[in-house]
Design a protein around this motif. Structure first.
Motif, PDB file in Angstrom:
ATOM      1  N   ASP A 193      54.654  96.166   2.453  1.00 52.10           N
ATOM      2  CA  ASP A 193      55.718  95.500   1.713  1.00 52.10           C
ATOM      3  C   ASP A 193      56.575  94.726   2.702  1.00 52.10           C
ATOM      4  N   HIS A 194      57.596  94.043   2.187  1.00 46.92           N
ATOM      5  CA  HIS A 194      58.418  93.221   3.071  1.00 46.92           C
ATOM      6  C   HIS A 194      59.158  94.068   4.091  1.00 46.92           C
ATOM      7  N   ALA A 195      59.706  95.202   3.684  1.00 44.46           N
ATOM      8  CA  ALA A 195      60.493  96.021   4.606  1.00 44.46           C
ATOM      9  C   ALA A 195      59.649  96.535   5.762  1.00 44.46           C
ATOM     10  N   SER A 196      58.454  97.025   5.468  1.00 45.28           N
ATOM     11  CA  SER A 196      57.617  97.553   6.549  1.00 45.28           C
ATOM     12  C   SER A 196      57.210  96.435   7.506  1.00 45.28           C
ATOM     13  N   ALA A 197      56.906  95.256   6.975  1.00 43.99           N
ATOM     14  CA  ALA A 197      56.536  94.133   7.836  1.00 43.99           C
ATOM     15  C   ALA A 197      57.733  93.680   8.671  1.00 43.99           C
ATOM     16  N   ALA A 198      58.893  93.558   8.053  1.00 49.06           N
ATOM     17  CA  ALA A 198      60.087  93.111   8.766  1.00 49.06           C
ATOM     18  C   ALA A 198      60.459  94.091   9.877  1.00 49.06           C
ATOM     19  N   ALA A 199      60.295  95.382   9.618  1.00 54.11           N
ATOM     20  CA  ALA A 199      60.593  96.378  10.645  1.00 54.11           C
ATOM     21  C   ALA A 199      59.657  96.229  11.836  1.00 54.11           C
ATOM     22  N   ALA A 230      46.568  89.731  -7.390  1.00 56.41           N
ATOM     23  CA  ALA A 230      47.899  89.163  -7.625  1.00 56.41           C
ATOM     24  C   ALA A 230      48.933  89.791  -6.699  1.00 56.41           C
ATOM     25  N   GLU A 231      48.859  91.116  -6.528  1.00 52.21           N
ATOM     26  CA  GLU A 231      49.813  91.801  -5.659  1.00 52.21           C
ATOM     27  C   GLU A 231      49.639  91.364  -4.202  1.00 52.21           C
ATOM     28  N   THR A 232      48.404  91.154  -3.795  1.00 55.19           N
ATOM     29  CA  THR A 232      48.127  90.735  -2.420  1.00 55.19           C
ATOM     30  C   THR A 232      48.678  89.343  -2.141  1.00 55.19           C
ATOM     31  N   VAL A 233      48.465  88.420  -3.065  1.00 55.66           N
ATOM     32  CA  VAL A 233      48.979  87.064  -2.884  1.00 55.66           C
ATOM     33  C   VAL A 233      50.504  87.062  -2.913  1.00 55.66           C
ATOM     34  N   ALA A 234      51.089  87.835  -3.816  1.00 52.71           N
ATOM     35  CA  ALA A 234      52.553  87.891  -3.901  1.00 52.71           C
ATOM     36  C   ALA A 234      53.150  88.428  -2.600  1.00 52.71           C
ATOM     37  N   LEU A 235      52.511  89.450  -2.026  1.00 56.49           N
ATOM     38  CA  LEU A 235      53.003  89.999  -0.761  1.00 56.49           C
ATOM     39  C   LEU A 235      52.846  88.972   0.359  1.00 56.49           C
ATOM     40  N   ALA A 236      51.718  88.285   0.387  1.00 55.86           N
ATOM     41  CA  ALA A 236      51.510  87.264   1.413  1.00 55.86           C
ATOM     42  C   ALA A 236      52.583  86.185   1.321  1.00 55.86           C
ATOM     43  N   ARG A 237      52.944  85.807   0.110  1.00 56.40           N
ATOM     44  CA  ARG A 237      53.974  84.780  -0.070  1.00 56.40           C
ATOM     45  C   ARG A 237      55.304  85.256   0.524  1.00 56.40           C
ATOM     46  N   ARG A 238      55.630  86.528   0.339  1.00 57.42           N
ATOM     47  CA  ARG A 238      56.885  87.049   0.889  1.00 57.42           C
ATOM     48  C   ARG A 238      56.822  87.152   2.418  1.00 57.42           C
ATOM     49  N   LEU A 239      55.704  87.643   2.927  1.00 58.36           N
ATOM     50  CA  LEU A 239      55.619  87.917   4.362  1.00 58.36           C
ATOM     51  C   LEU A 239      55.434  86.655   5.191  1.00 58.36           C
ATOM     52  N   ALA A 240      54.922  85.593   4.593  1.00 60.91           N
ATOM     53  CA  ALA A 240      54.658  84.369   5.348  1.00 60.91           C
ATOM     54  C   ALA A 240      55.927  83.761   5.924  1.00 60.91           C
ATOM     55  N   ALA A 241      57.072  84.113   5.385  1.00 63.18           N
ATOM     56  CA  ALA A 241      58.338  83.576   5.888  1.00 63.18           C
ATOM     57  C   ALA A 241      58.819  84.299   7.144  1.00 63.18           C
ATOM     58  N   LEU A 242      58.211  85.428   7.481  1.00 63.47           N
ATOM     59  CA  LEU A 242      58.634  86.178   8.656  1.00 63.47           C
ATOM     60  C   LEU A 242      58.186  85.473   9.931  1.00 63.47           C
ATOM     61  N   PRO A 243      58.915  85.666  11.025  1.00 64.18           N
ATOM     62  CA  PRO A 243      58.555  85.011  12.294  1.00 64.18           C
ATOM     63  C   PRO A 243      57.425  85.748  13.012  1.00 64.18           C
ATOM     64  N   CYS A 244      56.264  85.722  12.421  1.00 61.21           N
ATOM     65  CA  CYS A 244      55.088  86.359  13.002  1.00 61.21           C
ATOM     66  C   CYS A 244      53.851  85.686  12.433  1.00 61.21           C
ATOM     67  N   LEU A 245      52.708  85.982  13.001  1.00 56.76           N
ATOM     68  CA  LEU A 245      51.436  85.546  12.443  1.00 56.76           C
ATOM     69  C   LEU A 245      50.938  86.632  11.502  1.00 56.76           C
ATOM     70  N   LEU A 246      50.408  86.216  10.363  1.00 55.24           N
ATOM     71  CA  LEU A 246      50.068  87.151   9.301  1.00 55.24           C
ATOM     72  C   LEU A 246      48.591  87.061   8.963  1.00 55.24           C
ATOM     73  N   THR A 247      47.933  88.220   8.899  1.00 49.71           N
ATOM     74  CA  THR A 247      46.566  88.283   8.405  1.00 49.71           C
ATOM     75  C   THR A 247      46.530  89.231   7.217  1.00 49.71           C
TER      76      THR A 247
END
Length: 425
Positions: A193-199, A230-247
């Motif tokens: 989720d966003h919190a775990s990724a942001a941490a 749908a949940e995977t794409v929605a999470l990717a949309r949220r996490l893509a704004a973080l200052p990191c590379l996302l897979t």
């Protein structure tokens, strides 16, 4: 009565009408990143689409230098002669060359500006062309393009879709290259989720993966069944704004149809995702190759997972099958291979030696630790669902401690810090 379009503009529009922006984007997205990629790659791709028979990139760059300085640079005559051999010396040829010069300079500048931010943001904050000039009522006027980098109305740039497609594809290739460069090796923590990724980003990890188990369990859905697209794409949309590379873990692609997998990966790439992890479930190799090729067409870093040592089917030489599938997937376009469940050091080292792309191993407490895997030449070590399961266990232990009066750790992350991870409303 229809307004007559100027001849030069009509020529440009006719020339660009035969160019497919989506094909341009795909072509540049999979190109290897070489020196001066931001200028050379878009020129090469567009020149090919415009019918160039030879490599004209150096000639275009030379001519572009003359356009910028107003002076003929060394080699200008030879460059012009080469371009004339491609297309002739009429107005149509001049327009083609002009398009390539603009691609070299303006599109190249846009690609450089978008290296560390979304393309739309780069256009708004650092447009490659801030003003243009045109003749109006017999005099030259300057047009401010602030807020409208491609112009407006009848004077809008006819090459807008081409420029954006080339820039988007190039940005994808550069993003993939930056992600690939981290595999030396890369310890990849997986968020749900966003919190775990942001941490994890706040802790200094430059790249984050998602865990399909964590995403599925958080949504009350089963893992590995294709139920969480749908949940995977929605999470990717949220996490893509973080200052990191996302897979992103996309299970087996959420479809058996390569065309649908291509659509999914195109959507993820457009969000700013760097890569995907796609598993084979020990399915038919030929079909899995088609799935991998479809995913790779988007320009994403494709990590092809084989489940030989995860599913352990009876009667199969697991090590040989893992190697065979890995080699086949690389041939189909995979940028990395993943063999979860593989812990034998000799087999890991043999696999690393046999394939030309980074090998990904799932961390296991029962297997080699991260430093040892690094010494074996492993390119990526994934945490998989480990962090999610550890977080669930920690939540339950804390609740039990409160219930029984046991001490609760005093160094738990504070409310203010967690709040700071949220995205602006």
């Amino acid at each position: 009565m229809a307004r007559r379009m100027p001849g030069a503009r009509r020529l440009v529009e006719d020339q660009l009408a035969v160019v497919d922006p989506a094909a341009l984007r795909a072509a540049i997205a999979r190109r290897p990143v070489e020196p001066d990629f931001e200028r050379r790659a878009p020129v090469a791709v567009l020149a090919s689409a415009l019918g160039a028979r030879d490599d004209v990139v150096d000639a275009v760059i030379t001519v572009a230098q003359g356009y910028l300085t107003g002076d003929a640079p060394p080699g200008a005559d030879e460059a012009v002669a080469l371009l004339a051999r491609q297309w002739g010396t009429d107005e149509a040829a001049a327009n083609r060359i002009g398009l390539l010069v603009q691609t070299c300079e303006a599109t190249g500048a846009l690609i450089r500006a978008a290296a560390d931010r979304p393309l739309s943001q780069a256009l708004a904050e650092d447009p490659p062309v801030r003003a243009t000039r045109r003749v109006q009522d017999g005099r030259v006027v300057t047009v401010d393009l602030t807020g409208h980098p491609f112009g407006l109305g009848p004077h809008a740039c006819p090459g807008r879709s081409v420029a954006l497609a080339l820039a988007e594809g190039a940005v994808r290739a550069l993003r993939r290259e930056r992600f690939a460069a981290l595999h030396r090796p890369l310890l990849l923590p997986n968020a749900w989720d966003h919190a775990s990724a942001a941490a994890l980003v706040a802790a200094g990890f430059p790249a984050i993966g998602t865990t399909s188990l964590g995403v599925a369990a958080s949504a009350g859905l089963p893992d590995g069944t294709g139920a969480t697209r749908a949940e995977t794409v929605a999470l990717a949309r949220r996490l893509a704004a973080l200052p990191c590379l996302l897979t992103v873990d996309i299970e087996a692609g959420f479809s058996e149809d390569p065309a649908e997998v291509a659509v999914l990966c195109e959507e993820l790439a457009s969000l700013g995702v760097a890569g995907v992890n796609i598993e084979d479930g020990m399915g038919d190799v030929r079909h899995r190759r088609e799935i991998i090729a479809a995913a790779a067409a988007s320009g994403l870093f494709v990590n092809a997972r084989t489940d030989t040592h995860w599913l352990r089917p009876p009667g199969v030489d697991l090590d040989r099958e893992a190697l065979s599938r890995s080699e086949s997937y690389v041939d189909a376009g995979a940028d990395g291979v993943f063999v979860p469940g593989l812990t034998d050091e000799k087999v890991i080292a043999d696999l690393v030696a046999a394939v030309e792309v980074p090998v990904n191993i799932l961390y296991s407490p029962a297997g080699p630790d991260f430093p040892r895997l690094a010494s074996l030449g492993v390119g990526r070590v994934s945490c998989g669902s480990l962090l999610f399961r550890a977080a669930v266990d920690a939540a339950v232990r804390t609740a039990r401690a409160v219930a029984t009066g046991a001490p609760v750790p005093a160094d738990i992350t504070g409310y203010a810090e967690v709040t700071s991870w949220g995205r602006p409303a």
